[in-house]
Scaffold this active site. Structure first.
Site, PDB file in Angstrom:
ATOM      1  N   ASP A  36      -2.387 -16.061 -12.561  1.00  0.00           N
ATOM      2  CA  ASP A  36      -1.616 -15.537 -13.225  1.00  0.00           C
ATOM      3  C   ASP A  36       0.008 -15.299 -12.440  1.00  0.00           C
ATOM      4  O   ASP A  36       1.001 -15.030 -13.115  1.00  0.00           O
ATOM      5  CB  ASP A  36      -2.160 -13.968 -13.537  1.00  0.00           C
ATOM      6  CG  ASP A  36      -2.103 -13.293 -12.256  1.00  0.00           C
ATOM      7  OD1 ASP A  36      -2.310 -13.699 -11.128  1.00  0.00           O
ATOM      8  OD2 ASP A  36      -2.231 -11.809 -12.290  1.00  0.00           O
ATOM      9  N   SER A  67      -7.950  14.235  -6.942  1.00  0.00           N
ATOM     10  CA  SER A  67      -8.889  13.232  -7.421  1.00  0.00           C
ATOM     11  C   SER A  67     -10.221  13.927  -7.138  1.00  0.00           C
ATOM     12  O   SER A  67     -10.791  14.217  -6.030  1.00  0.00           O
ATOM     13  CB  SER A  67      -8.760  12.068  -6.451  1.00  0.00           C
ATOM     14  OG  SER A  67      -9.993  11.367  -6.516  1.00  0.00           O
ATOM     15  N   SER A 125     -13.836  -2.937  -5.531  1.00  0.00           N
ATOM     16  CA  SER A 125     -14.655  -3.905  -5.950  1.00  0.00           C
ATOM     17  C   SER A 125     -14.182  -4.823  -6.878  1.00  0.00           C
ATOM     18  O   SER A 125     -14.723  -6.055  -7.240  1.00  0.00           O
ATOM     19  CB  SER A 125     -15.616  -3.111  -7.023  1.00  0.00           C
ATOM     20  OG  SER A 125     -14.995  -2.622  -8.119  1.00  0.00           O
ATOM     21  N   GLY A 126     -12.597  -4.914  -6.883  1.00  0.00           N
ATOM     22  CA  GLY A 126     -12.220  -6.099  -7.416  1.00  0.00           C
ATOM     23  C   GLY A 126     -11.986  -5.849  -9.087  1.00  0.00           C
ATOM     24  O   GLY A 126     -11.819  -7.086  -9.688  1.00  0.00           O
ATOM     25  N   SER A 129      -9.214  -1.158 -10.141  1.00  0.00           N
ATOM     26  CA  SER A 129      -9.255   0.538  -9.934  1.00  0.00           C
ATOM     27  C   SER A 129      -7.598   0.843  -9.799  1.00  0.00           C
ATOM     28  O   SER A 129      -7.349   1.681 -10.593  1.00  0.00           O
ATOM     29  CB  SER A 129     -10.066   1.178  -9.129  1.00  0.00           C
ATOM     30  OG  SER A 129      -9.971   0.628  -7.751  1.00  0.00           O
ATOM     31  N   SER A 130      -7.121  -0.057  -9.205  1.00  0.00           N
ATOM     32  CA  SER A 130      -5.587   0.357  -8.954  1.00  0.00           C
ATOM     33  C   SER A 130      -4.732   0.043 -10.368  1.00  0.00           C
ATOM     34  O   SER A 130      -4.042   1.127 -10.853  1.00  0.00           O
ATOM     35  CB  SER A 130      -4.907  -0.198  -7.692  1.00  0.00           C
ATOM     36  OG  SER A 130      -5.373  -1.600  -7.716  1.00  0.00           O
ATOM     37  N   ASP A 174      -4.006  -7.899 -14.198  1.00  0.00           N
ATOM     38  CA  ASP A 174      -4.861  -6.730 -14.294  1.00  0.00           C
ATOM     39  C   ASP A 174      -4.400  -5.526 -15.187  1.00  0.00           C
ATOM     40  O   ASP A 174      -4.937  -4.837 -15.948  1.00  0.00           O
ATOM     41  CB  ASP A 174      -4.991  -6.190 -12.847  1.00  0.00           C
ATOM     42  CG  ASP A 174      -5.747  -7.238 -11.597  1.00  0.00           C
ATOM     43  OD1 ASP A 174      -6.098  -8.154 -12.269  1.00  0.00           O
ATOM     44  OD2 ASP A 174      -5.617  -7.005 -10.589  1.00  0.00           O
TER      45      ASP A 174
HETATM   46  C1  GLA Z   1      -5.834  -9.672  -8.410  1.00  0.00           C
HETATM   47  C2  GLA Z   1      -4.289  -9.596  -8.751  1.00  0.00           C
HETATM   48  C3  GLA Z   1      -4.110 -10.302 -10.129  1.00  0.00           C
HETATM   49  C4  GLA Z   1      -4.615 -11.748  -9.828  1.00  0.00           C
HETATM   50  C5  GLA Z   1      -6.204 -12.014  -9.394  1.00  0.00           C
HETATM   51  C6  GLA Z   1      -6.522 -13.233  -8.911  1.00  0.00           C
HETATM   52  O1  GLA Z   1      -6.764  -9.131  -9.093  1.00  0.00           O
HETATM   53  O2  GLA Z   1      -4.176  -8.004  -8.851  1.00  0.00           O
HETATM   54  O3  GLA Z   1      -3.045 -10.271 -10.471  1.00  0.00           O
HETATM   55  O4  GLA Z   1      -3.836 -12.510  -9.338  1.00  0.00           O
HETATM   56  O5  GLA Z   1      -5.922 -11.023  -8.194  1.00  0.00           O
HETATM   57  O6  GLA Z   1      -6.670 -14.060 -10.313  1.00  0.00           O
END
Ligand code: GLA
Length: 387
Positions: A36, A67, A125-126, A129-130, A174
């Site tokens: 991205d 929170s 956790s990826g 959340s942000s 995201d």
């Molecule tokens: C994180 C970043 C996204 C993207 C992914 C990897 O989530 O916030 O912009 O680059 O990593 O695909």
């Protein structure tokens, strides 16, 4: 959760007749990782888990945040006249960053607000959340102050604040997935020009399972920014020999023909991932649209292998989860999702194999890594909303 956040709001700030409750989702990316920020394609979807909030405007220039996720939580107060101070202020740096980004765009807040949040996205956790918190804040600001911005603007404002206020050079995926989410659809987004298509995800007889490594330490931001710089340098080298705007403009063949322009082995291999992953994503979405889920799953696996061997953002925890999943016949596809280095994998698993998947992958993970992974069966949800 609506009642909980409204009750929480009243407990912290007292009764307020104008308080409203809101929600913004988390996201999972099905394929198209680290493309991205290279003008490539991504294929994420919003989830039904996310961040809940309640908020109301105040009569002075104070903003107050609370929170419900932290047991010893306390109200954090920030003045609209002192936003800079919050850059390093823990979680409140995200909502304050969004206020800051709105102001940069000329949307000034005349008065402050009180806000409470509760998130059910596992932390770190990826699953964004942000971005969820950023878009939630933007959505609340639009609602409270009547700012004339679209959901797509909310995504761009969230990304701008994360890049320039919070110091992570993330791409747009995201925030876009969170702001533009649509129930039962993934978003096929071309990050070169933000054109997108919704693709219905009808998984008859299969489920989307997220497996969390529960890895404690993430070295995300610096390693992430390094990968991004490597791609940008490789692009600049390629631009001397071929007319492109981003690595996403190249096919695999074009990349192979011009790759010698990249003078460093490591940069070349990072750029290769960006190019190949983008093409894989385009092919994967075409396969899905043609009803070929098996090919989609195979490309998910190829994606993980490229992220493991070329882009070098997986690590033993994510590799164990993906590699153990591939051994199970009922697993259609499995790969890491998000930035990497920890966080989660996403797997498409046939209904009848779900229990076996959790048991076998869970056991192998515990034996190898020494602690448990967590599994969630997720559903694809919509974008931000007043609830
Ligand atoms: C994180 C970043 C996204 C993207 C992914 C990897 O989530 O916030 O912009 O680059 O990593 O695909």
């Amino acid at each position: 959760m609506k009642d909980e956040v409204l009750r929480g709001f009243e407990e912290q700030y007292g009764k307020n007749d104008s308080v409203k409750a809101y929600f913004a989702p988390g996201r999972v990316n099905l394929i198209g990782e680290h493309t991205d920020y290279n003008g490539g394609h991504v294929f994420p979807c919003a989830l039904t888990i996310g961040t809940y909030g309640a908020a109301a405007k105040r009569d002075d220039r104070k903003m107050r945040f609370f929170s419900m996720n932290f047991d010893n939580g306390r109200i954090i107060e920030v003045s609209l006249d002192d936003l800079e101070k919050s850059r390093t202020a823990g979680w409140t740096a995200y909502p304050v960053g969004v206020v800051w980004a709105f102001e940069k765009r000329g949307f000034k807040l005349d008065k402050g607000f009180d806000m409470i949040i509760y998130g059910n996205i596992p932390n770190g956790s990826g699953l964004s959340s942000s971005a969820s918190l950023e878009v939630l804040t933007g959505f609340i600001l639009r609602d409270l102050y009547g700012f004339d911005v679209t959901n797509q603007d909310l995504a761009l404002i969230g990304q701008y604040s994360e890049n320039n206020f919070n110091g992570c050079n993330c791409g747009i995926m995201d925030q876009f997935a969170v702001a533009m989410g649509k129930e039962e659809n993934a978003i096929f987004l071309d990050t070169a020009d933000l054109s997108f298509d919704y693709a219905p995800i009808k998984l008859e007889g299969a489920k989307i399972i997220i497996s969390n490594t529960n890895k404690k330490h993430k070295l995300t931001d610096s390693a992430y920014n390094e990968r991004r710089s490597a791609c940008e340098e490789a692009l600049a080298e390629l631009q001397k020999v071929v007319d492109i705007k981003g690595l996403g403009d190249l096919t695999e063949e074009e990349f192979e023909a011009h790759k010698d322009a990249i003078k460093d082995d490591d940069r070349r291999i990072k750029a290769k991932h960006a190019v190949y992953e983008n093409q894989r994503t385009i092919e994967a979405v075409a396969a899905l649209k043609a009803g070929n889920l098996e090919r989609f799953g195979e490309l998910m696996k190829q994606s993980h292998i490229s992220l493991r061997d070329d882009y070098d953002v997986t690590g033993v925890e994510l590799d164990t989860l993906a590699e153990e999943a591939w051994k199970i016949p009922g697993v259609i596809g499995s790969r890491m999702t998000g930035g990497g280095f920890g966080g989660c994998t996403v797997s498409i698993v046939k209904d009848e194999a779900v229990e076996e998947f959790k048991e076998k992958v869970g056991k192998a993970y515990r034996e190898k890594i020494g602690y448990d992974a967590t599994f969630y069966t997720v559903s694809i949800g919509g974008g931000p909303a007043v609830i």
